[in-house]
Design an enzyme around this catalytic site. Sequence first.
Site, PDB file in Angstrom:
ATOM      1  N   GLN A  48     -46.331  48.308  -6.716  1.00 31.37           N
ATOM      2  CA  GLN A  48     -44.903  48.240  -6.411  1.00 31.37           C
ATOM      3  C   GLN A  48     -44.589  47.179  -5.362  1.00 31.37           C
ATOM      4  O   GLN A  48     -43.502  46.607  -5.356  1.00 31.37           O
ATOM      5  CB  GLN A  48     -44.391  49.612  -5.966  1.00 31.37           C
ATOM      6  CG  GLN A  48     -44.426  50.647  -7.075  1.00 31.37           C
ATOM      7  CD  GLN A  48     -43.798  50.151  -8.371  1.00 31.37           C
ATOM      8  OE1 GLN A  48     -42.585  49.950  -8.439  1.00 31.37           O
ATOM      9  NE2 GLN A  48     -44.608  49.939  -9.397  1.00 31.37           N
TER      10      GLN A  48
ATOM     11  N   HIS B 256     -43.366  43.652  -6.523  1.00 36.58           N
ATOM     12  CA  HIS B 256     -41.983  43.307  -6.851  1.00 36.58           C
ATOM     13  C   HIS B 256     -41.368  42.325  -5.852  1.00 36.58           C
ATOM     14  O   HIS B 256     -40.438  41.597  -6.196  1.00 36.58           O
ATOM     15  CB  HIS B 256     -41.121  44.575  -6.891  1.00 36.58           C
ATOM     16  CG  HIS B 256     -41.291  45.347  -8.163  1.00 36.58           C
ATOM     17  ND1 HIS B 256     -40.713  44.959  -9.347  1.00 36.58           N
ATOM     18  CD2 HIS B 256     -41.969  46.489  -8.431  1.00 36.58           C
ATOM     19  CE1 HIS B 256     -41.026  45.827 -10.295  1.00 36.58           C
ATOM     20  NE2 HIS B 256     -41.793  46.762  -9.767  1.00 36.58           N
TER      21      HIS B 256
ATOM     22  N   GLU C  43     -37.798  56.074  -4.639  1.00 34.97           N
ATOM     23  CA  GLU C  43     -37.488  55.750  -6.030  1.00 34.97           C
ATOM     24  C   GLU C  43     -38.536  56.377  -6.954  1.00 34.97           C
ATOM     25  O   GLU C  43     -38.204  57.088  -7.913  1.00 34.97           O
ATOM     26  CB  GLU C  43     -37.476  54.230  -6.195  1.00 34.97           C
ATOM     27  CG  GLU C  43     -37.239  53.749  -7.615  1.00 34.97           C
ATOM     28  CD  GLU C  43     -37.395  52.235  -7.731  1.00 34.97           C
ATOM     29  OE1 GLU C  43     -36.922  51.695  -8.751  1.00 34.97           O
ATOM     30  OE2 GLU C  43     -37.991  51.603  -6.830  1.00 34.97           O
ATOM     31  N   HIS C  44     -39.809  56.100  -6.685  1.00 40.04           N
ATOM     32  CA  HIS C  44     -40.919  56.657  -7.463  1.00 40.04           C
ATOM     33  C   HIS C  44     -41.768  57.535  -6.550  1.00 40.04           C
ATOM     34  O   HIS C  44     -42.107  57.118  -5.438  1.00 40.04           O
ATOM     35  CB  HIS C  44     -41.840  55.567  -8.018  1.00 40.04           C
ATOM     36  CG  HIS C  44     -41.150  54.467  -8.756  1.00 40.04           C
ATOM     37  ND1 HIS C  44     -40.822  53.263  -8.172  1.00 40.04           N
ATOM     38  CD2 HIS C  44     -40.734  54.391 -10.044  1.00 40.04           C
ATOM     39  CE1 HIS C  44     -40.242  52.486  -9.068  1.00 40.04           C
ATOM     40  NE2 HIS C  44     -40.163  53.141 -10.207  1.00 40.04           N
TER      41      HIS C  44
ATOM     42  N   ASP D 268     -42.810  52.363 -15.973  1.00 35.94           N
ATOM     43  CA  ASP D 268     -41.954  51.173 -16.016  1.00 35.94           C
ATOM     44  C   ASP D 268     -41.860  50.600 -17.421  1.00 35.94           C
ATOM     45  O   ASP D 268     -40.863  49.973 -17.783  1.00 35.94           O
ATOM     46  CB  ASP D 268     -42.514  50.088 -15.081  1.00 35.94           C
ATOM     47  CG  ASP D 268     -42.171  50.335 -13.625  1.00 35.94           C
ATOM     48  OD1 ASP D 268     -41.265  51.150 -13.360  1.00 35.94           O
ATOM     49  OD2 ASP D 268     -42.809  49.714 -12.758  1.00 35.94           O
TER      50      ASP D 268
ATOM     51  N   HIS E  21       6.461  71.046 -10.564  1.00 33.50           N
ATOM     52  CA  HIS E  21       5.308  71.706 -11.169  1.00 33.50           C
ATOM     53  C   HIS E  21       5.692  73.133 -11.562  1.00 33.50           C
ATOM     54  O   HIS E  21       5.383  73.598 -12.671  1.00 33.50           O
ATOM     55  CB  HIS E  21       4.127  71.757 -10.183  1.00 33.50           C
ATOM     56  CG  HIS E  21       3.353  70.480 -10.081  1.00 33.50           C
ATOM     57  ND1 HIS E  21       3.921  69.304  -9.676  1.00 33.50           N
ATOM     58  CD2 HIS E  21       2.037  70.211 -10.334  1.00 33.50           C
ATOM     59  CE1 HIS E  21       2.995  68.354  -9.675  1.00 33.50           C
ATOM     60  NE2 HIS E  21       1.836  68.884 -10.072  1.00 33.50           N
TER      61      HIS E  21
END
Length: 377
Positions: free
Chosen positions: A228, A231, A276-277, A310, A369
């Site tokens: 990761q 990235h 995230e993961h 992924d 109303h």
Amino acid sequence: MVFKLESYVAEILEDIKKRGIEAVREYSRKFDGYDGAFLVEEEEFEEAEGLIPEEDKRIIAKTIERIREYHEKQLEKDKLYIKNASLYGIIYRPIRRVGIYVPGGKPLPSSLIMTGVPAKIAGVREIVVTIPPKEGKVNPYVLYVAKLLGIKEVYKLGGIQAIGAMAYGIGMEKVDKIFGPGNRFVNEAKRQVFGAVGIDSLAGPSEIAVIADESANKDYVLADLLSQLEHGKDSKAWLLTTSKELAEYCSREGVEVVLCENLEKCAKKANEIAPEHLEILTEEPLKLVDLIENAGAIYLGEYTPVPAADYFLGVNHVLPTGGAAKFSGVLTVMDFMKRISLAYVSREEFLAERYLGIRLAEIEGMEEHKRSMEVRR
């Protein structure tokens, strides 16, 4: 002079709104070095298909099928019920037109698969794809995926100008919602056009947290953490472990190691991070699932690494980042659909129960109303 991202993006978006297609062309020349037609022609799809090796075509087709199989199970049916001869419920309708932004730095056909497949399952009628061109071309793998998904409207557009074009209908019909990751300029542009259109999320740098005990394979853990960080320099990786040996082995640049007394404290720390993961590589990973409240995705066991998710497992890789897993979740088919409330009330039930609404209208001082309910006989 301090660079201010918000005002920089706002000026470009305002210019695009004001000058339209000429501004889009100008920014395309400036940022992508491109000055040609934006819409990809049919011949380009055919050319792209010819560039893809047959084995890669099979791999892409099988991957799409796995993603489709997983996501088809997410489709919700209308939920209707009858009470006192009245009909109530929720009905679902697909968003009519969506835009998918595909980054242009590295070719990311997987991003289009992960967004395009659930959009098609939801029944979205019109899907637009924008992607920054390289030397006037769109990556052939992205074009091939678009063709397999039946997406014909692909534009050679990137960056802020692509988001502005989709949001304001410049050089194309306006979309209703924008999906897809991008750099900080794209992210900020999505944030600023929200309201004019919907957006999926504001995706930040990739993140992984791994909970591991003494039983974990140290090479697997390290490989997953480093995967990761690949990235980019802003990506984040945490190891939450009860093993001193594993903590020492994985103490590498970019990896934050937290040594915990027990697995329960590892889970507590994971919930604070809301990654995230989240991988759980322990002797009995299922026992920890009930302790996890905040994570974009949970991957259990040695053979469920994040990179597999992924690409080919079938689960979606569009996930909340930056702690957003505390209040949001993974992209699903239902992100491409709208919930619509439905009611068809009988005269008998209305007249029997309207006193509830009449009194609430009186409490709130809403005379019209009240009259709307009283006038019915």
